[in-house]
Design a protein around this motif. Structure first.
Motif, short mmCIF file in Angstrom:
data_model
loop_
_atom_site.label_atom_id
_atom_site.label_comp_id
_atom_site.label_asym_id
_atom_site.label_seq_id
_atom_site.Cartn_x
_atom_site.Cartn_y
_atom_site.Cartn_z
N ALA A 44 0.87 -1.18 0.00
CA ALA A 44 0.00 0.00 0.00
C ALA A 44 0.90 1.22 0.00
CB ALA A 44 -0.91 0.01 1.21
N VAL A 45 0.62 2.17 -0.89
CA VAL A 45 1.41 3.40 -0.98
C VAL A 45 0.54 4.57 -0.54
CG1 VAL A 45 2.77 4.89 -2.48
CG2 VAL A 45 2.71 2.43 -2.91
N VAL A 46 1.09 5.39 0.35
CA VAL A 46 0.38 6.53 0.90
C VAL A 46 1.03 7.81 0.40
CG1 VAL A 46 -0.26 7.74 3.02
CG2 VAL A 46 -0.22 5.23 2.98
N ASP A 47 0.22 8.74 -0.08
CA ASP A 47 0.74 10.05 -0.49
C ASP A 47 -0.39 11.07 -0.40
OD1 ASP A 47 3.48 10.85 -2.34
OD2 ASP A 47 1.82 12.30 -2.30
N GLN A 48 -0.04 12.30 -0.05
CA GLN A 48 -1.06 13.34 0.05
C GLN A 48 -1.50 13.85 -1.31
OE1 GLN A 48 -0.83 16.08 3.54
NE2 GLN A 48 1.33 15.46 3.59
N ASN A 49 -0.70 13.59 -2.33
CA ASN A 49 -1.01 14.05 -3.68
C ASN A 49 -1.42 12.85 -4.54
OD1 ASN A 49 -1.15 15.20 -6.20
ND2 ASN A 49 1.01 15.74 -6.33
N ALA A 50 -2.69 12.80 -4.91
CA ALA A 50 -3.19 11.66 -5.68
C ALA A 50 -2.50 11.54 -7.04
CB ALA A 50 -4.70 11.79 -5.88
N ASN A 51 -2.04 12.66 -7.60
CA ASN A 51 -1.36 12.61 -8.90
C ASN A 51 -0.03 11.86 -8.83
OD1 ASN A 51 -3.37 14.07 -10.27
ND2 ASN A 51 -2.47 16.03 -9.65
N ALA A 52 0.53 11.77 -7.63
CA ALA A 52 1.82 11.09 -7.48
C ALA A 52 1.73 9.61 -7.82
CB ALA A 52 2.35 11.27 -6.06
N PHE A 53 0.55 9.04 -7.69
CA PHE A 53 0.39 7.60 -7.93
C PHE A 53 0.60 7.21 -9.39
CE2 PHE A 53 -2.57 8.01 -4.12
CZ PHE A 53 -1.61 7.58 -3.23
N ARG A 54 0.61 8.21 -10.28
CA ARG A 54 0.87 7.91 -11.68
C ARG A 54 2.26 7.31 -11.89
NH1 ARG A 54 -1.15 13.33 -14.75
NH2 ARG A 54 -0.15 14.28 -12.94
N ARG A 55 3.17 7.59 -10.94
CA ARG A 55 4.52 7.03 -11.04
C ARG A 55 4.52 5.51 -10.89
NH1 ARG A 55 5.76 11.71 -7.79
NH2 ARG A 55 7.10 13.17 -8.93
N LEU A 56 3.46 4.97 -10.31
CA LEU A 56 3.41 3.52 -10.08
C LEU A 56 3.17 2.73 -11.36
CD1 LEU A 56 1.27 3.60 -6.82
CD2 LEU A 56 3.70 2.98 -6.99
N GLY A 57 2.65 3.39 -12.37
CA GLY A 57 2.41 2.71 -13.63
C GLY A 57 1.11 1.92 -13.62
N PRO A 58 0.67 1.49 -14.78
CA PRO A 58 -0.63 0.84 -14.92
C PRO A 58 -0.68 -0.59 -14.38
CG PRO A 58 0.51 0.84 -17.02
CD PRO A 58 1.35 1.67 -16.08
N HIS A 59 0.45 -1.20 -14.16
CA HIS A 59 0.46 -2.60 -13.76
C HIS A 59 0.57 -2.79 -12.24
CE1 HIS A 59 0.72 -3.61 -17.96
NE2 HIS A 59 1.84 -2.91 -18.10
N PHE A 60 0.70 -1.70 -11.50
CA PHE A 60 0.79 -1.82 -10.04
C PHE A 60 -0.56 -2.24 -9.47
CE2 PHE A 60 0.54 0.15 -5.77
CZ PHE A 60 1.59 -0.52 -5.17
N GLU A 61 -0.56 -3.30 -8.67
CA GLU A 61 -1.82 -3.86 -8.16
C GLU A 61 -2.09 -3.49 -6.70
OE1 GLU A 61 -1.61 -8.03 -8.81
OE2 GLU A 61 -1.68 -7.87 -11.01
N GLY A 62 -1.17 -2.79 -6.07
CA GLY A 62 -1.34 -2.47 -4.66
C GLY A 62 -2.33 -1.34 -4.40
N ARG A 63 -2.49 -1.04 -3.13
CA ARG A 63 -3.42 0.02 -2.73
C ARG A 63 -2.78 1.39 -2.90
NH1 ARG A 63 -5.49 -1.99 3.12
NH2 ARG A 63 -4.47 -3.99 2.77
N ARG A 64 -3.59 2.36 -3.26
CA ARG A 64 -3.19 3.75 -3.33
C ARG A 64 -4.05 4.51 -2.34
NH1 ARG A 64 -3.27 1.37 -8.31
NH2 ARG A 64 -1.60 1.83 -9.80
N VAL A 65 -3.42 5.06 -1.31
CA VAL A 65 -4.17 5.72 -0.23
C VAL A 65 -3.76 7.18 -0.17
CG1 VAL A 65 -4.69 5.73 2.23
CG2 VAL A 65 -4.25 3.55 1.06
N VAL A 66 -4.74 8.08 -0.31
CA VAL A 66 -4.47 9.51 -0.28
C VAL A 66 -4.61 10.01 1.16
CG1 VAL A 66 -5.15 11.78 -1.13
CG2 VAL A 66 -5.31 9.79 -2.63
N GLY A 67 -3.57 10.68 1.64
CA GLY A 67 -3.61 11.23 2.99
C GLY A 67 -2.22 11.34 3.58
N PRO A 68 -2.09 11.99 4.72
CA PRO A 68 -0.79 12.12 5.39
C PRO A 68 -0.37 10.78 6.00
CG PRO A 68 -2.52 13.11 6.73
CD PRO A 68 -3.16 12.74 5.43
#
Length: 222
Positions: free
Chosen positions: A27-51
C-alpha cells in the motif's frame, strides 16, 4: 507479507514496485493523488491519499497487518513522525525512514529508528568512485566505530587464502565481489585476480589495513 510505503516519489514508487515484484502486497500513501501515476498501470497495490502519519490513513493502508513500513517522503519531520507512529502506535517492528539531514539521521539511529541518510549515502557513493579504492567506507555503524570498506589488494596476493589476508591485515574479510557477484568467503577461499575485497574493521584500522594490503606478501605470509 504486507508493506506500507509513505511517499510516492521516485524512491517510493520504485520501492513499491520492487516489493510487489517479489510477491508481496503493498500500500502506498501520499497526500497528492497525482503522485500515484509514477506507479504505472500494472501496479496492483493500494493507493491511499492522505498524510502518512495520520492513524486513519495508515489503518486504511493496512498498517495493522503490515510486516514493514517505509517513510520516504521529501520531509524529514514527516518521515520521522510517520515512522514513530508506525512503530509506537501500531507495533510495526520493521520500520525505516529516509532522512536528508545526516546529523538527524545519526540521532534517530541511536534512538532505535533505522534511517537512510540520503545526502550522506549519495556523497559516499560518489566519493568511492572518485577516490582510491578503500578510502571511503561502504558501511558505518551508528557509533562510527565499525566500518565495511573495499580495500585494494596487491596483485601479489593472488593465489593466497583469505586466512592469510586476514592474518596480515589484522582485519576480517566480510565478503568478496567476484565477476560482479557477491561471495561470502571461508578461510580457505583463494584470492583471485579481479576480486574486490571488502573488510569489516574498526574505523581506526582503515589506514593500516590499506597500507598492508597495498604491498605484496612476504615469504612467511602463507
Amino acid at each position: 507479507m504486507h508493506f506500507v510505503i509513505m511517499g510516492c516519489g521516485r524512491t517510493g514508487s520504485t520501492l513499491a514496485q520492487m516489493v510487489e515484484d517479489r510477491g508481496h502486497t503493498v500500500a502506498v500513501v501520499d497526500q497528492n493523488a497525482n503522485a500515484f501515476r509514477r506507479l504505472g498501470p500494472h501496479f496492483e497495490g493500494r493507493r491511499v491519499v492522505g498524510p502518512g502519519f495520520d492513524r486513519d490513513t495508515l489503518t486504511e493502508a493496512g498498517i495493522e497487518d503490515a510486516y514493514a513500513f517505509a517513510a520516504v517522503s521529501n520531509g524529514d519531520n514527516s518521515n520521522i513522525l510517520a515512522a514513530r507512529v508506525a512503530r509506537e502506535t501500531f507495533g510495526v517492528s520493521n520500520v525505516v525512514a529516509r532522512i536528508y539531514d545526516p546529523g538527524r539521521a545519526e540521532v534517530y539511529q541511536r534512538l532505535g529508528i533505522p534511517t537512510v541518510a540520503t545526502v550522506r549515502w549519495t556523497a559516499d557513493q560518489m566519493a568511492r568512485r572518485l577516490l582510491p579504492a578503500g578510502a571511503i567506507s561502504e558501511f558505518r555503524d551508528p557509533s562510527g566505530a565499525v566500518v565495511i570498506a573495499e580495500v585494494q589488494v596487491h596483485a601479489g596476493w593472488v593465489g593466497r587464502r583469505m586466512a592469510s589476508l586476514e592474518a596480515a591485515s589484522a582485519a576480517r574479510v566480510a565478503f568478496l565481489t567476484r565477476l560482479g557477484e557477491g561471495l561470502v568467503p571461508g578461510a580457505d577461499t583463494v584470492y583471485q585476480e579481479g576480486d574486490l575485497v571488502h573488510f569489516v574493521l574498526r574505523h581506526d584500522q582503515l589506514t593500516s589495513v590499506e597500507q598492508k594490503m597495498a604491498v605484496a606478501p612476504s615469504k612467511d605470509e602463507l
